[in-house]
Design a protein around this motif. Structure first.
Motif, PDB file in Angstrom:
ATOM      1  N   GLU A   1      27.036 -44.554 -56.027  1.00 45.89           N
ATOM      2  CA  GLU A   1      27.261 -44.944 -57.411  1.00 45.89           C
ATOM      3  C   GLU A   1      26.604 -46.285 -57.716  1.00 45.89           C
ATOM      4  O   GLU A   1      26.019 -46.485 -58.783  1.00 45.89           O
ATOM      5  CB  GLU A   1      28.766 -45.019 -57.689  1.00 45.89           C
ATOM      6  CG  GLU A   1      29.447 -43.653 -57.653  1.00 45.89           C
ATOM      7  CD  GLU A   1      30.951 -43.773 -57.789  1.00 45.89           C
ATOM      8  OE1 GLU A   1      31.452 -44.930 -57.792  1.00 45.89           O
ATOM      9  OE2 GLU A   1      31.632 -42.731 -57.875  1.00 45.89           O
TER      10      GLU A   1
ATOM     11  N   ASP B   1      35.241 -40.818 -41.290  1.00 47.32           N
ATOM     12  CA  ASP B   1      34.378 -40.025 -42.160  1.00 47.32           C
ATOM     13  C   ASP B   1      34.797 -40.136 -43.621  1.00 47.32           C
ATOM     14  O   ASP B   1      33.946 -40.224 -44.521  1.00 47.32           O
ATOM     15  CB  ASP B   1      34.410 -38.558 -41.741  1.00 47.32           C
ATOM     16  CG  ASP B   1      33.568 -38.299 -40.492  1.00 47.32           C
ATOM     17  OD1 ASP B   1      32.700 -39.158 -40.223  1.00 47.32           O
ATOM     18  OD2 ASP B   1      33.787 -37.281 -39.817  1.00 47.32           O
ATOM     19  N   GLU B   2      36.127 -40.139 -43.818  1.00 45.77           N
ATOM     20  CA  GLU B   2      36.601 -40.265 -45.189  1.00 45.77           C
ATOM     21  C   GLU B   2      36.234 -41.625 -45.776  1.00 45.77           C
ATOM     22  O   GLU B   2      35.773 -41.729 -46.922  1.00 45.77           O
ATOM     23  CB  GLU B   2      38.127 -40.071 -45.223  1.00 45.77           C
ATOM     24  CG  GLU B   2      38.739 -40.201 -46.624  1.00 45.77           C
ATOM     25  CD  GLU B   2      38.209 -39.153 -47.592  1.00 45.77           C
ATOM     26  OE1 GLU B   2      38.301 -39.387 -48.822  1.00 45.77           O
ATOM     27  OE2 GLU B   2      37.699 -38.113 -47.134  1.00 45.77           O
ATOM     28  N   ALA B   3      36.487 -42.650 -44.928  1.00 45.12           N
ATOM     29  CA  ALA B   3      36.110 -43.999 -45.382  1.00 45.12           C
ATOM     30  C   ALA B   3      34.610 -44.081 -45.613  1.00 45.12           C
ATOM     31  O   ALA B   3      34.119 -44.690 -46.584  1.00 45.12           O
ATOM     32  CB  ALA B   3      36.566 -45.043 -44.353  1.00 45.12           C
ATOM     33  N   ASP B   4      33.877 -43.438 -44.690  1.00 40.25           N
ATOM     34  CA  ASP B   4      32.426 -43.461 -44.824  1.00 40.25           C
ATOM     35  C   ASP B   4      32.006 -42.676 -46.065  1.00 40.25           C
ATOM     36  O   ASP B   4      31.070 -43.062 -46.762  1.00 40.25           O
ATOM     37  CB  ASP B   4      31.800 -42.845 -43.572  1.00 40.25           C
ATOM     38  CG  ASP B   4      30.297 -42.952 -43.601  1.00 40.25           C
ATOM     39  OD1 ASP B   4      29.780 -44.086 -43.673  1.00 40.25           O
ATOM     40  OD2 ASP B   4      29.617 -41.900 -43.581  1.00 40.25           O
ATOM     41  N   ARG B   5      32.715 -41.553 -46.309  1.00 38.00           N
ATOM     42  CA  ARG B   5      32.386 -40.775 -47.498  1.00 38.00           C
ATOM     43  C   ARG B   5      32.614 -41.584 -48.770  1.00 38.00           C
ATOM     44  O   ARG B   5      31.784 -41.581 -49.683  1.00 38.00           O
ATOM     45  CB  ARG B   5      33.232 -39.507 -47.529  1.00 38.00           C
ATOM     46  CG  ARG B   5      32.863 -38.537 -48.660  1.00 38.00           C
ATOM     47  CD  ARG B   5      33.871 -37.425 -48.775  1.00 38.00           C
ATOM     48  NE  ARG B   5      35.187 -37.935 -49.158  1.00 38.00           N
ATOM     49  CZ  ARG B   5      35.509 -38.258 -50.413  1.00 38.00           C
ATOM     50  NH1 ARG B   5      34.632 -38.147 -51.385  1.00 38.00           N
ATOM     51  NH2 ARG B   5      36.721 -38.706 -50.681  1.00 38.00           N
ATOM     52  N   ARG B   6      33.782 -42.264 -48.788  1.00 42.57           N
ATOM     53  CA  ARG B   6      34.060 -43.088 -49.966  1.00 42.57           C
ATOM     54  C   ARG B   6      33.065 -44.242 -50.106  1.00 42.57           C
ATOM     55  O   ARG B   6      32.605 -44.544 -51.194  1.00 42.57           O
ATOM     56  CB  ARG B   6      35.482 -43.648 -49.877  1.00 42.57           C
ATOM     57  CG  ARG B   6      36.556 -42.556 -49.971  1.00 42.57           C
ATOM     58  CD  ARG B   6      37.940 -43.171 -49.885  1.00 42.57           C
ATOM     59  NE  ARG B   6      38.974 -42.128 -49.979  1.00 42.57           N
ATOM     60  CZ  ARG B   6      40.282 -42.383 -49.906  1.00 42.57           C
ATOM     61  NH1 ARG B   6      40.709 -43.635 -49.725  1.00 42.57           N
ATOM     62  NH2 ARG B   6      41.140 -41.391 -50.005  1.00 42.57           N
ATOM     63  N   ARG B   7      32.769 -44.866 -48.966  1.00 41.42           N
ATOM     64  CA  ARG B   7      31.778 -45.951 -48.996  1.00 41.42           C
ATOM     65  C   ARG B   7      30.409 -45.425 -49.430  1.00 41.42           C
ATOM     66  O   ARG B   7      29.703 -46.053 -50.217  1.00 41.42           O
ATOM     67  CB  ARG B   7      31.685 -46.613 -47.616  1.00 41.42           C
ATOM     68  CG  ARG B   7      30.725 -47.803 -47.603  1.00 41.42           C
ATOM     69  CD  ARG B   7      30.800 -48.571 -46.296  1.00 41.42           C
ATOM     70  NE  ARG B   7      30.429 -47.727 -45.162  1.00 41.42           N
ATOM     71  CZ  ARG B   7      31.277 -47.251 -44.263  1.00 41.42           C
ATOM     72  NH1 ARG B   7      32.581 -47.534 -44.357  1.00 41.42           N
ATOM     73  NH2 ARG B   7      30.870 -46.479 -43.264  1.00 41.42           N
ATOM     74  N   THR B   8      30.107 -44.233 -48.888  1.00 45.52           N
ATOM     75  CA  THR B   8      28.825 -43.623 -49.270  1.00 45.52           C
ATOM     76  C   THR B   8      28.813 -43.296 -50.748  1.00 45.52           C
ATOM     77  O   THR B   8      27.793 -43.502 -51.440  1.00 45.52           O
ATOM     78  CB  THR B   8      28.572 -42.358 -48.453  1.00 45.52           C
ATOM     79  OG1 THR B   8      28.572 -42.683 -47.061  1.00 45.52           O
ATOM     80  CG2 THR B   8      27.243 -41.732 -48.828  1.00 45.52           C
ATOM     81  N   GLN B   9      29.966 -42.803 -51.247  1.00 43.52           N
ATOM     82  CA  GLN B   9      30.044 -42.491 -52.666  1.00 43.52           C
ATOM     83  C   GLN B   9      29.896 -43.745 -53.514  1.00 43.52           C
ATOM     84  O   GLN B   9      29.182 -43.761 -54.524  1.00 43.52           O
ATOM     85  CB  GLN B   9      31.393 -41.811 -52.971  1.00 43.52           C
ATOM     86  CG  GLN B   9      31.580 -41.396 -54.427  1.00 43.52           C
ATOM     87  CD  GLN B   9      30.571 -40.355 -54.864  1.00 43.52           C
ATOM     88  OE1 GLN B   9      30.082 -39.586 -54.043  1.00 43.52           O
ATOM     89  NE2 GLN B   9      30.250 -40.333 -56.155  1.00 43.52           N
ATOM     90  N   ARG B  10      30.621 -44.812 -53.070  1.00 46.05           N
ATOM     91  CA  ARG B  10      30.493 -46.069 -53.810  1.00 46.05           C
ATOM     92  C   ARG B  10      29.070 -46.595 -53.747  1.00 46.05           C
ATOM     93  O   ARG B  10      28.530 -47.115 -54.736  1.00 46.05           O
ATOM     94  CB  ARG B  10      31.476 -47.109 -53.248  1.00 46.05           C
ATOM     95  CG  ARG B  10      32.942 -46.821 -53.550  1.00 46.05           C
ATOM     96  CD  ARG B  10      33.791 -48.056 -53.290  1.00 46.05           C
ATOM     97  NE  ARG B  10      33.715 -48.482 -51.891  1.00 46.05           N
ATOM     98  CZ  ARG B  10      34.547 -48.062 -50.938  1.00 46.05           C
ATOM     99  NH1 ARG B  10      35.521 -47.203 -51.254  1.00 46.05           N
ATOM    100  NH2 ARG B  10      34.431 -48.502 -49.695  1.00 46.05           N
ATOM    101  N   GLU B  11      28.477 -46.493 -52.544  1.00 51.59           N
ATOM    102  CA  GLU B  11      27.104 -46.958 -52.379  1.00 51.59           C
ATOM    103  C   GLU B  11      26.152 -46.147 -53.252  1.00 51.59           C
ATOM    104  O   GLU B  11      25.234 -46.690 -53.871  1.00 51.59           O
ATOM    105  CB  GLU B  11      26.692 -46.838 -50.904  1.00 51.59           C
ATOM    106  CG  GLU B  11      25.293 -47.338 -50.606  1.00 51.59           C
ATOM    107  CD  GLU B  11      25.153 -48.827 -50.787  1.00 51.59           C
ATOM    108  OE1 GLU B  11      24.009 -49.299 -50.925  1.00 51.59           O
ATOM    109  OE2 GLU B  11      26.186 -49.532 -50.806  1.00 51.59           O
TER     110      GLU B  11
END
Length: 815
Positions: free
Chosen positions: A245, A233-243
């Motif tokens: 952005e 979820d954290e990785a997904d959150r960061r990926r989602t955040q990067r996506e």
């Protein structure tokens, strides 16, 4: 209700209940987290994530159940059947997998709720299978209402948890799923009455100790799954955040590019249209809109078909009849078919308002095409103007040489395929240089424009008139009868031989005309033009003829002159010329006053050639300047080496006199040879002076300033202008030999000679008579007071024998 609460508080260990709740929450969170990963994954990874999620929630449900069973205090020790216990675990994992798959692959909220409800069924199935695994005597009493409530609670809460999780509310989904598991378990436990049960050992069962170990292990697995899901979820959150952005950056960039594109397309000079693969207009910019509106097409054109737009923008070629309409539609369909084949279409069209528009259709990948519309009116008009300048004379605005050559080539092609003949006519204005020199180039330009207008007015089909340059014109006439050709030439003569009114003066124009006829006088452009020029030069040479037709002997004469010109250049290179000298004597004392230098040429294969024959050819081919320089240098060198210093007279041609280089040539030769300037006399004709009087007199003054004498030759045969004698102080006047032939017996000739001699005395300029061949002629000159004479009577041209000249002189000195 109070009985259920009493059962829950009195018969359960609160520590294990809390543990069960924690394991349940961890498992629930792992389930909803992995469910989201499964939904986003595709292919093989989709199946794997569904399996991992099913395993996590199945284990969590199973662990929660049996931790809850450990919390139960029925009054005796519980044992469990191994097979049913294992079956309950598999049931939990399997049915949960079905529910998770349904939710992950579903497209609607109903699909998500149904998947969560199936997981709720898995909770119930697992629970009651686990109860059935209990090994004990007696019978459990069941409250059917509570059983139904437990199942419904599990399904309802499970469905709601999946809906919340699939729509981004992860924590809510995890709490709802936890509540579903706990509510179902404890409600179901409250529906069971263990009062009539007692412990029983049948072998093959597991006791609570072993079950505790298994539950602990499974709990660890659930915790691991939960921890992994947290990391995911954290990785997904960061990926989602990067996506997010990146998407925001892309959106900003897209907005920026869109704004720039909109700005560019709105303000670009070209019209821009986008058509889809069906031929409908999907986009057009403001210039295209303006163009569409200018043709009377409304704003509803967006979405219109290319065929309709094209028909409306036909401009001057818009169809007016049904047949023309059908033909136009057929052309447009062929155009669309060509674009569909990947062809770029590029054409011009003139609109109703007179604008010339260029349409370019370029295919694109999806089967549609982009159309650019460019107003090229100014460009086309500029190209037309350039083309006009390329083929028209800038001064007279009639055809120029390049255009005439094209017309002549076309006439050759046409005449070769038909029985038509045509004539090439060369025209050269007479004395046009005098008009420029006398009245200025402005008057000369007015004369040229007036003649060009007269020549080009009233031209018929098959007739062409052009200015080749300077005062040269050319004409072309297609004809089938000589009468038609003669009529055309008569019109040309009428246009050329006329009076022309200019801003300054009225000018009488005339010209020399030469005619060459295809195919008799030549079969190609070069031959016809050359032969027309030959005929024109013949007309110019014969003062009584305006127009001269080409004849074969003209070509032979020209060939001979070309051959002579070649031999003249060869003679210069091989020192093939020689000089002879004709003595000049005083009429009164018979004393030698000087020598005239005469050029001789023995042409290989032809013998001696008269200067009267080869000098004009030398002037025509450009060799005269080199020949004149050779004569001057050789004569001065010889004169400087003579033991007796005598003056020499050297003739200067009109071509030499027209060049300022003559001044430097005379100065360099005198310096090089060491001859005194007072011993050199240059003879010039009045005709050569009149050709460019101002320049000629300037050159002669510069030469005279060096100390060189200047004599006017052949006086009486040219213009015999007193103004020429007044303008320049000549050192000598030479009477042409033509007046001496009959001077001894013809009173008219004698009167002319007497007048020239009187003119010389009045101007204090000595006069020399040429061509004296008899004693009677010499006696007339003596009586009339002529200063000097030369001719065969006094001495023929030849080499100077200095011994014969010096011996008599020595004898006189001895006496």
């Amino acid at each position: 209700m109070f009985a259920f609460v009493d059962f829950f508080l009195q018969q359960h260990d609160p520590r294990f209940v809390g543990l069960a709740a924690i394991v349940c929450l961890v498992a629930a969170y792992a389930c909803v987290s992995l469910l989201r990963h499964a939904r986003r994954a595709t292919g093989r990874m989709h199946v794997i994530w569904i399996g991992v999620a099913a395993l996590a929630v199945g284990l969590g449900i199973w662990a929660t159940h049996f931790i809850g069973m450990l919390a139960l205090r029925p009054g005796f020790t519980l044992s469990y059947d191994l097979l049913l216990t294992g079956a309950s675990l598999l049931i939990a994992i399997g049915i949960c997998g079905v529910g998770i798959a349904m939710a992950a692959r579903g497209q609607s909220v109903a699909d998500q709720f149904l998947g969560g409800a199936v997981v709720g069924i898995a909770i119930s199935c697992m629970h009651y299978t686990g109860i059935a695994a209990l090994v004990m005597g007696g019978a459990i009493g069941w409250n059917t209402g509570m059983i139904a409530l437990s199942v419904i609670a599990g399904m309802l809460l499970g469905g709601l948890s999946f809906v919340a999780a699939m729509n981004g509310r992860m924590l809510t989904g995890a709490l709802l799923l936890t509540l579903a598991i706990c509510a179902m378990h404890f409600t179901a436990m409250g529906a069971a009455d263990f009062s009539r049960c007692f412990p029983l050992s049948a072998g093959g069962e597991i006791n609570s100790g072993w079950l505790s170990g298994g539950v602990a292990l499974i709990s660890l697995l659930v915790l691991g799954a939960a921890f992994g899901s947290v990391l995911l979820d954290e990785a997904d959150r960061r990926r989602t955040q990067r996506e997010k952005e990146r998407q925001e950056a892309d959106a900003a960039r897209i907005n920026e590019v869109t704004s720039l594109l909109e700005l560019a397309t709105t303000h670009m000079a070209q019209g821009l249209c986008l058509f889809d693969n069906t031929g409908h207009l999907r986009f057009h910019n403001q210039p295209a809109t303006d163009l569409i509106r200018a043709q009377g097409i409304g704003d509803d054109a967006v979405g219109g078909h290319f065929r309709d737009l094209s028909l409306a923008m036909q401009g001057a070629s818009r169809p007016n009849t049904t047949a023309e309409q059908q033909e136009a539609e057929t052309r447009i369909d062929e155009l669309i078919a060509g674009i569909a084949r990947g062809e770029v279409k590029d054409y011009l069209r003139t609109l109703d308002d007179g604008r010339i528009v260029r349409f370019v259709h370029r295919p694109i990948a999806d089967g549609g095409w982009v159309t650019t519309i460019d107003d090229v009116t100014d460009e086309q008009r500029s190209q037309a103007a350039i083309s006009h300048l390329a083929y028209h004379d800038p001064l007279t605005n009639i055809l120029n040489r390049a255009a005439f050559n094209e017309q002549l080539d076309h006439a050759l092609h046409t005449a070769g395929e038909t029985d038509q003949n045509f004539a090439v006519i060369a025209v050269d204005l007479d004395r046009f240089k005098e008009i420029n020199d006398t009245y200025g180039h402005q008057v000369g330009d007015q004369v040229l424009k007036a003649l060009a207008t007269r020549l080009s007015t009233g031209l018929k089909e098959g007739e062409v008139v052009a200015r080749l340059g300077g005062d040269e014109f050319a004409a072309l006439k297609m004809f089938t009868s000589m009468d038609a050709l003669r009529d055309f030439i008569a019109r040309i003569e009428s246009a050329l031989f006329t009076r022309i009114e200019t801003d300054v003066v009225t000018v009488n124009s005339s010209a020399s005309i030469g005619v060459a006829i295809f195919p008799e006088d030549g079969g190609d452009r070069s031959r016809l033009l050359n032969n027309a020029d030959l005929a024109m030069y013949r007309a110019k040479a014969e003062f009584d003829r305006r127009t001269c037709y080409y004849e074969h002997d003209m070509d032979e004469h020209a060939r001979q002159r070309r051959a002579m010109a070649k031999d003249l250049w060869t003679a210069l290179e091989t020192n093939g010329f020689s000089l002879v000298y004709q003595v000049q004597k005083s009429v009164a004392t018979d004393e030698i006053t000087g020598y005239e230098v005469l050029l001789r040429w023995s042409r290989p294969g032809h013998g001696m050639v008269s200067p009267a024959d080869f000098i004009p050819v030398a002037e025509e081919c450009g060799a005269i300047t080199a020949i004149g320089t050779w004569v001057l240098r050789t004569a001065c060198r010889n004169a400087a080496s003579w033991p007796e210093k005598r003056k020499i007279a050297v003739n200067v041609s009109g071509v030499q006199l027209g060049s300022l280089d003559l001044i430097d040539t005379v100065r360099d030769v005198l310096t090089e040879t060491g001859l005194s300037p007072s011993l050199l006399e240059l003879e010039v004709t009045e005709t050569s002076i009149i050709a460019d009087k101002q320049r000629a007199l300037h050159i002669l003054r510069q030469i005279k300033a060096m100390g060189v004498s200047i004599a006017i030759d052949d006086f009486g045969t040219g213009y015999s202008s007193l103004d020429t004698l007044r303008s320049f102080p000549f050192d000598k006047i030479k009477i042409d030999r033509s007046f001496m032939t009959e001077v001894d017996h013809d009173e008219q000739s004698k009167a002319i000679v007497r007048a020239i001699l009187a003119l010389g005395r009045s101007l204090s300029v000595p006069v020399l008579a040429e061509g004296v061949e008899t004693c009677a002629q010499l006696e007339v000159l003596r009586v009339e007071g002529c200063s000097e004479a030369q001719g065969f009577l006094l001495g023929r041209p030849g080499e100077i024998d200095w011994e014969d000249l010096i011996e008599p002189m020595l004898g006189q000195m001895v006496v």
